[in-house]
Design a protein around this motif. Sequence first.
Motif, PDB file in Angstrom:
ATOM      1  N   GLN A   3       0.813  -1.212   0.000  1.00  0.00           N
ATOM      2  CA  GLN A   3       0.000   0.000   0.000  1.00  0.00           C
ATOM      3  C   GLN A   3       0.850   1.267   0.000  1.00  0.00           C
ATOM      4  O   GLN A   3       0.544   2.265   0.648  1.00  0.00           O
ATOM      5  CB  GLN A   3      -1.003  -0.026   1.165  1.00  0.00           C
ATOM      6  CG  GLN A   3      -1.847  -1.307   1.137  1.00  0.00           C
ATOM      7  CD  GLN A   3      -3.175  -1.205   1.796  1.00  0.00           C
ATOM      8  OE1 GLN A   3      -3.277  -0.702   2.897  1.00  0.00           O
ATOM      9  NE2 GLN A   3      -4.210  -1.692   1.130  1.00  0.00           N
ATOM     10  N   VAL A   4       1.911   1.207  -0.798  1.00  0.00           N
ATOM     11  CA  VAL A   4       2.769   2.354  -1.048  1.00  0.00           C
ATOM     12  C   VAL A   4       2.538   2.831  -2.480  1.00  0.00           C
ATOM     13  O   VAL A   4       2.428   2.020  -3.405  1.00  0.00           O
ATOM     14  CB  VAL A   4       4.255   1.991  -0.850  1.00  0.00           C
ATOM     15  CG1 VAL A   4       5.170   3.149  -1.264  1.00  0.00           C
ATOM     16  CG2 VAL A   4       4.512   1.601   0.600  1.00  0.00           C
ATOM     17  N   VAL A   5       2.440   4.146  -2.678  1.00  0.00           N
ATOM     18  CA  VAL A   5       2.244   4.708  -4.010  1.00  0.00           C
ATOM     19  C   VAL A   5       3.525   4.518  -4.820  1.00  0.00           C
ATOM     20  O   VAL A   5       4.595   4.968  -4.427  1.00  0.00           O
ATOM     21  CB  VAL A   5       1.888   6.205  -3.928  1.00  0.00           C
ATOM     22  CG1 VAL A   5       1.809   6.820  -5.331  1.00  0.00           C
ATOM     23  CG2 VAL A   5       0.571   6.400  -3.192  1.00  0.00           C
ATOM     24  N   LYS A   6       3.415   3.853  -5.972  1.00  0.00           N
ATOM     25  CA  LYS A   6       4.569   3.580  -6.809  1.00  0.00           C
ATOM     26  C   LYS A   6       4.585   4.412  -8.090  1.00  0.00           C
ATOM     27  O   LYS A   6       5.636   4.602  -8.699  1.00  0.00           O
ATOM     28  CB  LYS A   6       4.616   2.091  -7.177  1.00  0.00           C
ATOM     29  CG  LYS A   6       4.979   1.194  -6.008  1.00  0.00           C
ATOM     30  CD  LYS A   6       6.368   1.507  -5.493  1.00  0.00           C
ATOM     31  CE  LYS A   6       6.800   0.601  -4.372  1.00  0.00           C
ATOM     32  NZ  LYS A   6       8.159   0.920  -3.881  1.00  0.00           N
ATOM     33  N   SER A   7       3.437   4.896  -8.518  1.00  0.00           N
ATOM     34  CA  SER A   7       3.393   5.725  -9.727  1.00  0.00           C
ATOM     35  C   SER A   7       2.123   6.563  -9.718  1.00  0.00           C
ATOM     36  O   SER A   7       1.092   6.143  -9.186  1.00  0.00           O
ATOM     37  CB  SER A   7       3.431   4.846 -10.984  1.00  0.00           C
ATOM     38  OG  SER A   7       3.422   5.645 -12.145  1.00  0.00           O
ATOM     39  N   ILE A   8       2.230   7.753 -10.305  1.00  0.00           N
ATOM     40  CA  ILE A   8       1.089   8.659 -10.442  1.00  0.00           C
ATOM     41  C   ILE A   8       1.115   9.228 -11.858  1.00  0.00           C
ATOM     42  O   ILE A   8       2.145   9.735 -12.303  1.00  0.00           O
ATOM     43  CB  ILE A   8       1.155   9.822  -9.434  1.00  0.00           C
ATOM     44  CG1 ILE A   8       1.286   9.299  -7.996  1.00  0.00           C
ATOM     45  CG2 ILE A   8      -0.066  10.723  -9.559  1.00  0.00           C
ATOM     46  CD1 ILE A   8       1.607  10.386  -6.973  1.00  0.00           C
ATOM     47  N   ILE A   9      -0.012   9.139 -12.549  1.00  0.00           N
ATOM     48  CA  ILE A   9      -0.125   9.712 -13.888  1.00  0.00           C
ATOM     49  C   ILE A   9      -1.402  10.547 -13.937  1.00  0.00           C
ATOM     50  O   ILE A   9      -2.457  10.113 -13.462  1.00  0.00           O
ATOM     51  CB  ILE A   9      -0.211   8.635 -14.986  1.00  0.00           C
ATOM     52  CG1 ILE A   9       0.919   7.611 -14.851  1.00  0.00           C
ATOM     53  CG2 ILE A   9      -0.163   9.276 -16.370  1.00  0.00           C
ATOM     54  CD1 ILE A   9       0.772   6.443 -15.821  1.00  0.00           C
ATOM     55  N   TYR A  10      -1.316  11.740 -14.517  1.00  0.00           N
ATOM     56  CA  TYR A  10      -2.495  12.582 -14.737  1.00  0.00           C
ATOM     57  C   TYR A  10      -2.678  12.824 -16.230  1.00  0.00           C
ATOM     58  O   TYR A  10      -1.710  13.094 -16.948  1.00  0.00           O
ATOM     59  CB  TYR A  10      -2.335  13.944 -14.045  1.00  0.00           C
ATOM     60  CG  TYR A  10      -2.412  13.913 -12.546  1.00  0.00           C
ATOM     61  CD1 TYR A  10      -3.632  13.763 -11.895  1.00  0.00           C
ATOM     62  CD2 TYR A  10      -1.265  14.057 -11.767  1.00  0.00           C
ATOM     63  CE1 TYR A  10      -3.706  13.758 -10.513  1.00  0.00           C
ATOM     64  CE2 TYR A  10      -1.331  14.046 -10.385  1.00  0.00           C
ATOM     65  CZ  TYR A  10      -2.554  13.891  -9.759  1.00  0.00           C
ATOM     66  OH  TYR A  10      -2.628  13.884  -8.393  1.00  0.00           O
TER      67      TYR A  10
END
Length: 217
Positions: A138-145
């Motif tokens: 439950q760790v954020v590994k990627s973010i795309i907008y």
Amino acid sequence: MSEENQQYQLPRIGDPAPDFEAKTTHGVKKLEDYKGSWLVLFSHPADFTPVCTTEFVSFQGIYPQLRELNTELLGLSIDSVQSHIAWARNIEENFNVEIEFPVIADLDQKVAQKYGMIHPNDSGTETNRAVFVIDDQQVVKSIIYYPLTTGRNMDEIVRLVKALQTTAEHQVSTPADWTPGDKVIVPPPASKQEAEARAKDESLEVIDWYIAKKDLK
């Protein structure tokens, strides 16, 4: 910006994913329900809109591949559960595609605000096209907008999950345009001695002292 919006520190890569509990088309879901599996959490602007409809058909298309990668899919918009259900039924009628993954009904925008899914300069009333890849811890590994006008590339989302999982399992990096089966990049040497030893390692494709690739076995 409202006081409610200001209370959240928006997540960054490497941060724990913000906790949530929300109504969905599959009942109440919590972030902790997904612990032990990877999660692709995505938002869309609104139900019954053309670009979002094409995306939902395509998200459903990659859902079986994601599940083979121990990865779940969870959608979100600020529409109601009833709207989500009606839209999913409409998609099945028009495209012969059953939407099998849950969709959060974020009417109070609590989840959207925690994840920074509303960008007022793009739209003050709709969630944008955000994609968060969250690992099994439950760790954020990627973010795309993506902007409201641009539909997402599903092949890239699957490729991204595979690349992130490869990095997590093998402690390597993946080069540009990497797909499974391609060589991966090993960490750069931390000393002169390591650099010299690497030059003699026949298992590596050494391009220069700071960049070397290898096959995964």
